[in-house]
Write a protein that holds these residues in place. Structure first.
Motif, PDB file in Angstrom:
ATOM      1  N   SER A 256       0.844  -1.205   0.000  1.00 50.74           N
ATOM      2  CA  SER A 256       0.000   0.000   0.000  1.00 50.74           C
ATOM      3  C   SER A 256       0.870   1.242   0.000  1.00 50.74           C
ATOM      4  N   LEU A 257       0.241   2.404  -0.223  1.00 47.81           N
ATOM      5  CA  LEU A 257       0.987   3.661  -0.259  1.00 47.81           C
ATOM      6  C   LEU A 257       1.580   4.035   1.092  1.00 47.81           C
ATOM      7  N   GLU A 258       1.034   3.439   2.148  1.00 44.38           N
ATOM      8  CA  GLU A 258       1.542   3.754   3.493  1.00 44.38           C
ATOM      9  C   GLU A 258       2.805   2.956   3.834  1.00 44.38           C
ATOM     10  N   ASP A 259       3.125   1.939   3.064  1.00 46.31           N
ATOM     11  CA  ASP A 259       4.292   1.099   3.368  1.00 46.31           C
ATOM     12  C   ASP A 259       5.589   1.877   3.181  1.00 46.31           C
ATOM     13  N   GLU A 260       6.534   1.668   4.096  1.00 48.49           N
ATOM     14  CA  GLU A 260       7.842   2.298   3.984  1.00 48.49           C
ATOM     15  C   GLU A 260       8.841   1.316   3.395  1.00 48.49           C
ATOM     16  N   ASN A 261       9.734   1.844   2.602  1.00 49.57           N
ATOM     17  CA  ASN A 261      10.747   1.013   1.959  1.00 49.57           C
ATOM     18  C   ASN A 261      11.693   0.436   3.013  1.00 49.57           C
ATOM     19  N   THR A 262      11.901  -0.894   2.970  1.00 49.17           N
ATOM     20  CA  THR A 262      12.779  -1.552   3.953  1.00 49.17           C
ATOM     21  C   THR A 262      14.155  -1.874   3.377  1.00 49.17           C
ATOM     22  N   GLY A 263      14.451  -1.345   2.191  1.00 44.94           N
ATOM     23  CA  GLY A 263      15.776  -1.555   1.618  1.00 44.94           C
ATOM     24  C   GLY A 263      15.756  -2.482   0.416  1.00 44.94           C
ATOM     25  N   GLU A 264      16.916  -3.052   0.099  1.00 46.22           N
ATOM     26  CA  GLU A 264      17.071  -3.866  -1.104  1.00 46.22           C
ATOM     27  C   GLU A 264      16.234  -5.141  -1.078  1.00 46.22           C
ATOM     28  N   THR A 265      15.860  -5.579   0.116  1.00 43.01           N
ATOM     29  CA  THR A 265      15.081  -6.823   0.219  1.00 43.01           C
ATOM     30  C   THR A 265      13.575  -6.582   0.154  1.00 43.01           C
ATOM     31  N   GLU A 266      13.166  -5.340  -0.062  1.00 44.20           N
ATOM     32  CA  GLU A 266      11.736  -5.010  -0.126  1.00 44.20           C
ATOM     33  C   GLU A 266      11.070  -5.755  -1.279  1.00 44.20           C
ATOM     34  N   THR A 267       9.944  -6.410  -0.987  1.00 40.52           N
ATOM     35  CA  THR A 267       9.233  -7.176  -2.021  1.00 40.52           C
ATOM     36  C   THR A 267       7.828  -6.643  -2.298  1.00 40.52           C
ATOM     37  N   ARG A 268       7.373  -5.643  -1.554  1.00 40.39           N
ATOM     38  CA  ARG A 268       6.071  -5.040  -1.817  1.00 40.39           C
ATOM     39  C   ARG A 268       6.236  -3.975  -2.899  1.00 40.39           C
ATOM     40  N   MET A 269       5.505  -4.115  -3.977  1.00 38.19           N
ATOM     41  CA  MET A 269       5.731  -3.281  -5.155  1.00 38.19           C
ATOM     42  C   MET A 269       5.686  -1.790  -4.857  1.00 38.19           C
ATOM     43  N   LEU A 270       4.633  -1.346  -4.200  1.00 41.13           N
ATOM     44  CA  LEU A 270       4.463   0.095  -3.996  1.00 41.13           C
ATOM     45  C   LEU A 270       5.518   0.690  -3.075  1.00 41.13           C
ATOM     46  N   ALA A 271       6.160  -0.150  -2.259  1.00 36.47           N
ATOM     47  CA  ALA A 271       7.209   0.330  -1.351  1.00 36.47           C
ATOM     48  C   ALA A 271       8.605   0.191  -1.951  1.00 36.47           C
TER      49      ALA A 271
END
Length: 313
Positions: A256-271
């Protein structure tokens, strides 16, 4: 003595041929060769088999072609059973995008050499066309968009214009001599207020006279999007860029748009960091374009798949 002379004269005299017989035979041989070349070009079978078929049916091309296809199917299934254990890690992803529906298919073979063959590309294209027709036969639901998956044996009884997909598979195996599998397909259909972004990577120059909206490659993605009523972006280009991101970054969930990017391992598209503008997340990139991403599908040729993809949703 006179009898002996008569015999000698008869032996020396050249035998007469009916006028024009030689030229008639020449024309017949030329016509046979023309039919042979025509049948060979149309079917792709060997000259020996085409010649045998024409001889069997007295140069009736239509009957010869039917017989060749029947023999190829028999031989194909025989080869398929013998080759069944051989690994099919190569192949192609096919993308067919027509109006408000897009289809992704994966068809596998043993070598990249065969994946580049026109006959194999024709098989991939036909699987995509049959999947498109299948999607059009599904009863419309109340969902804002529709998405479905097919896999394995579900393809075998689907129809082409002339036969079943399983028969076309048999013919292609017979012609190319490799194990092949129609692995999976996905289709999405959206209403008029949405659009589908699509992208294929590692695309091949198609040598067959293919559909204008058909593409082949090693990776493919479709992205379901909904623009705001005030959106004035180039939706075709935006959809292509989003598809390119899905192929390159391989997200496993939308987020979702509220998700924050967790770095290179991020797998949620919008984040995820947007592939083409890494300083922004995909969600941040979409905001000024006034477009929402609702769903996506990504195929990579040869990847392991989940069993849940075999069911329509």
């Amino acid at each position: 003595m006179m009898a002996l002379l008569s015999v000698v004269l008869r032996l020396k005299l050249p035998s007469r041929q009916p006028a024009g017989l030689f030229h008639t035979c020449t024309r017949l041989l030329a016509a046979d060769k023309e039919l042979l070349v025509k049948l060979r070009k149309k079917t792709g079978y060997s000259f020996i088999n085409c010649k045998k078929a024409l001889e069997k049916f007295s140069n009736d091309v239509k009957q010869a072609e039917t017989w060749l296809n029947e023999q190829a199917q028999k031989e194909g299934w025989s080869k398929a059973s013998k080759l069944q254990g051989r690994k099919t890690a190569e192949g192609l992803i096919g993308l067919l995008h027509e109006g408000n529906t897009a289809v992704l298919v994966e068809v596998n073979c043993e070598t990249d050499f065969v994946a580049r063959n026109v006959k194999f590309q024709q098989l991939v294209q036909q699987v995509a066309v049959s999947t498109l027709k299948h999607s059009q036969s599904i009863e419309k639901s109340q969902s804002p968009y529709m998405k479905g998956f097919l896999a394995g044996a579900e393809f075998l009884h689907m129809k082409t214009e002339d036969s079943l997909l399983k028969d076309l598979l048999a013919v292609t195996i017979a012609k190319l001599g490799e194990n092949m599998t129609m692995k999976r397909a996905a289709w999405v259909t959206v209403p008029s207020n949405m659009f589908i972004g699509s992208y294929v990577h590692g695309s091949l120059p198609a040598e067959l006279p293919s559909l204008a909206n058909m593409a082949f490659g090693k990776y493919g993605a479709v992205v379901i999007c909904e623009p705001d009523v005030n959106c004035n972006s180039n939706l075709s280009e935006l959809g292509r860029r989003l598809g390119q991101h899905v192929v390159g970054m391989s997200p496993s969930a939308l987020g979702s748009l509220e998700d924050e990017n967790t770095g290179e391992t991020e797998t949620r598209m919008l984040a995820q960091s947007f592939l083409l503008e890494p300083s922004l997340t995909v969600g941040q990139y979409l905001l000024p374009h006034q477009v929402q991403v609702l769903d996506f599908v990504r195929f990579a040729c040869g990847e392991e798949t989940q069993s849940t993809e075999s069911n329509n949703s």
